[in-house]
Design a protein around this motif. Sequence first.
Motif, short mmCIF file in Angstrom:
data_model
loop_
_atom_site.label_atom_id
_atom_site.label_comp_id
_atom_site.label_asym_id
_atom_site.label_seq_id
_atom_site.Cartn_x
_atom_site.Cartn_y
_atom_site.Cartn_z
N SER B 29 0.84 -1.20 0.00
CA SER B 29 0.00 0.00 0.00
C SER B 29 0.87 1.25 0.00
CB SER B 29 -0.92 -0.03 1.21
OG SER B 29 -0.17 -0.19 2.38
N SER B 30 1.99 1.20 -0.74
CA SER B 30 2.92 2.32 -0.70
C SER B 30 2.64 3.38 -1.74
CB SER B 30 4.34 1.79 -0.86
OG SER B 30 4.43 1.09 -2.07
N SER B 31 1.71 3.13 -2.65
CA SER B 31 1.33 4.14 -3.62
C SER B 31 -0.13 3.90 -4.02
CB SER B 31 2.27 4.10 -4.83
OG SER B 31 2.06 5.24 -5.62
N TRP B 32 -0.54 4.59 -5.07
CA TRP B 32 -1.96 4.55 -5.44
C TRP B 32 -2.12 3.96 -6.84
CZ3 TRP B 32 0.64 8.88 -3.70
CH2 TRP B 32 1.21 9.70 -4.66
N ILE B 116 8.05 4.62 -10.36
CA ILE B 116 6.95 5.24 -9.61
C ILE B 116 6.09 6.10 -10.54
CG2 ILE B 116 6.46 6.97 -7.81
CD1 ILE B 116 8.80 5.68 -6.22
N TYR B 315 -5.82 9.20 -4.08
CA TYR B 315 -4.59 10.01 -4.22
C TYR B 315 -4.35 10.49 -5.65
CZ TYR B 315 -3.19 8.43 0.44
OH TYR B 315 -3.13 8.18 1.79
N THR B 330 -7.23 3.51 -3.23
CA THR B 330 -6.16 2.86 -2.48
C THR B 330 -6.74 2.30 -1.18
OG1 THR B 330 -4.67 4.56 -3.34
CG2 THR B 330 -3.86 3.27 -1.49
N GLN B 331 -6.31 1.11 -0.83
CA GLN B 331 -6.72 0.46 0.42
C GLN B 331 -8.23 0.33 0.56
OE1 GLN B 331 -4.78 2.64 3.60
NE2 GLN B 331 -2.87 2.65 2.46
#
Lengths: 265, 353
Positions: B29-32, B116, B315, B330-331
Amino acid sequence: MWDALIITPFVNALLFIYNLVGQNFGLAIILFTLLIRLITHPLMVKQIKGAKAMQELQKNEKWLKIQEKYKNDREKLAQEQMALYRELGINPFASCLPTLIQFPIIIGLYQSLIIALASTPIELLNLIRHIYPALLKVEALIPLNSQFLWMDLGLPERLALPFLPVGIPILAIVVTVTTYLQGKLMTPPSANPKDQSAMFSNMMNLYMPFLMGYLALTLASGLALYFVVSNLIGILQYAMLGQLNWQNILPKRASEKPSKAGAKK
Amino acid sequence: MRRWSKIFWFASMVLIASLLGGCAGTLASSSWPGVTVVDETAYVAYGNHVFAIRTSDGSMIWRFPEKAEGQRLFFAAPAIADGHLVVGDYLAVLHSLDPQTGQEQWTFTGAQGRWIASPLVLDSRIYAPNADHHLYALDLQGNLLWKFQASKALWSQPVSDGRRIYQASMDHFLYALDPSSGQKIWARDLGGAVIYSPVLSEEGVIYVSTLARNVLAIRAEDGSVVWQKAFEHNFWSQPLLHGDRLYLGDLGGKVYAISTQDGAVIWENTVGEPLTGAPTWMDGQIVFTTENGKVVAYSETGEQKWTVTLEGKLYNGPVVANDHLLVGITQGKVLVQALTSGGQQAWAFEPPK
């Protein structure tokens, strides 16, 4: 609550040091770990003294007698033990309490390092929210300089050598070795190596280095650097208190073995 | 007793390992989600997979890879070029996939860091920014043509006017590069790191928001600053250029419409939650997203028209697909939520297990 009281102040202290030392994150981790260990040093001294007193008690004649006498009556045994603690002026929790106080600080230190080692977008957003704007300027601070020696502290470490096809995990090896040394040097000699706690210590000393080495291999190298520094400071602290048990790592002389065995009897 | 002792130490080791490893968090879950829409298909990169979804009903066409591969994570929005869907992962591999089937065509493994940002495709070339500080230029077969080195990671997609490539960096600089050689033409210090892409106007002005709480207008020709405006809070968002206005939101929960001429605020409104990602224009309204899952639409004059709250974090802003707004989540349980221009939920895409 935990975040506001421990994590955020720790993150800001770490980044403040980072700024002080010319935006060198590796140096900031080393100094911050040293600072926290210095602050918690008095607690560690108390813990060691408490543990030593309890260890010496195990050899006390009165203690051994009541263990034997009330071995089938746990309630009476507990009463007698408490009476002996009072008589000798020993606090049985003297080694536990400092450990309990140190534990959240060490966990906080570890978590603040993870937050500061932000290397992905959401991690960075989370880091920005932990910065006190009155103390540190986000625009000057971000992105953090995560390069230290040959490492990117936000990523697992490998030393690439031109003549080798794969990188060598130097830091993971150093973590394994220092964890092994720390475990061995800091384990007090046991009166009875076959008792449960001694066996547990031996097993931990054997497997813990591999576990820590594995974590150092897979987690960000900034955390591996923290493991190394923490291990070395731990050894240094014990050395300063004269508590290092060199016998655990130095080869025993043949003449020592029988006399020690004899002493146990 | 020995057995219990063994169980005890084993349990202790597991506990220590989970404490230390668990505290370090996961990359999952480090980015979108990166969302790209081409014709009737939305390509979504999130976590272990890249998904191709029909924009009409949200049904899945394919996913890549079929079986998740541990730390191989995809977050950068895929880019499409002449039969290649180009997408990078967190293990430093750039993949070219067949947009129709999801079959891998080639990989580029010359980068050292995470992908990224989304690549830019221009004149049969791929310009791919990497977290290892380099912008890589590749041909459509994945061969390296040149690379340009900035001093920090590149997290934002480059933009181009056809003559030059403009790449914003975490190192606070905006670079103008020659697309044929990668030679630097000019560099402008923006005063803060750039997370999202700049936007380029037809008049040759680049608008960019930074983590130094400012928005700048830069002349593409020579890199000179046309104007810059300071705001109260940091920006974790990309400006939307529409007509002679820029629309953007800040982490303090405010949305702004500002003039492209001088950066003057035309109107502002308070959402009350951190605004993230790039707003979008649809049917005469500007649609913003907030970190806490809110999608908010404003009229051109700054009146709030509708709001809807989704489960999860947002995001990257909505993307327009035909008559729908696609929101990557996200999440959340749902990965993509399609909304009508009035904010009604049309369909949702939940990734199969």
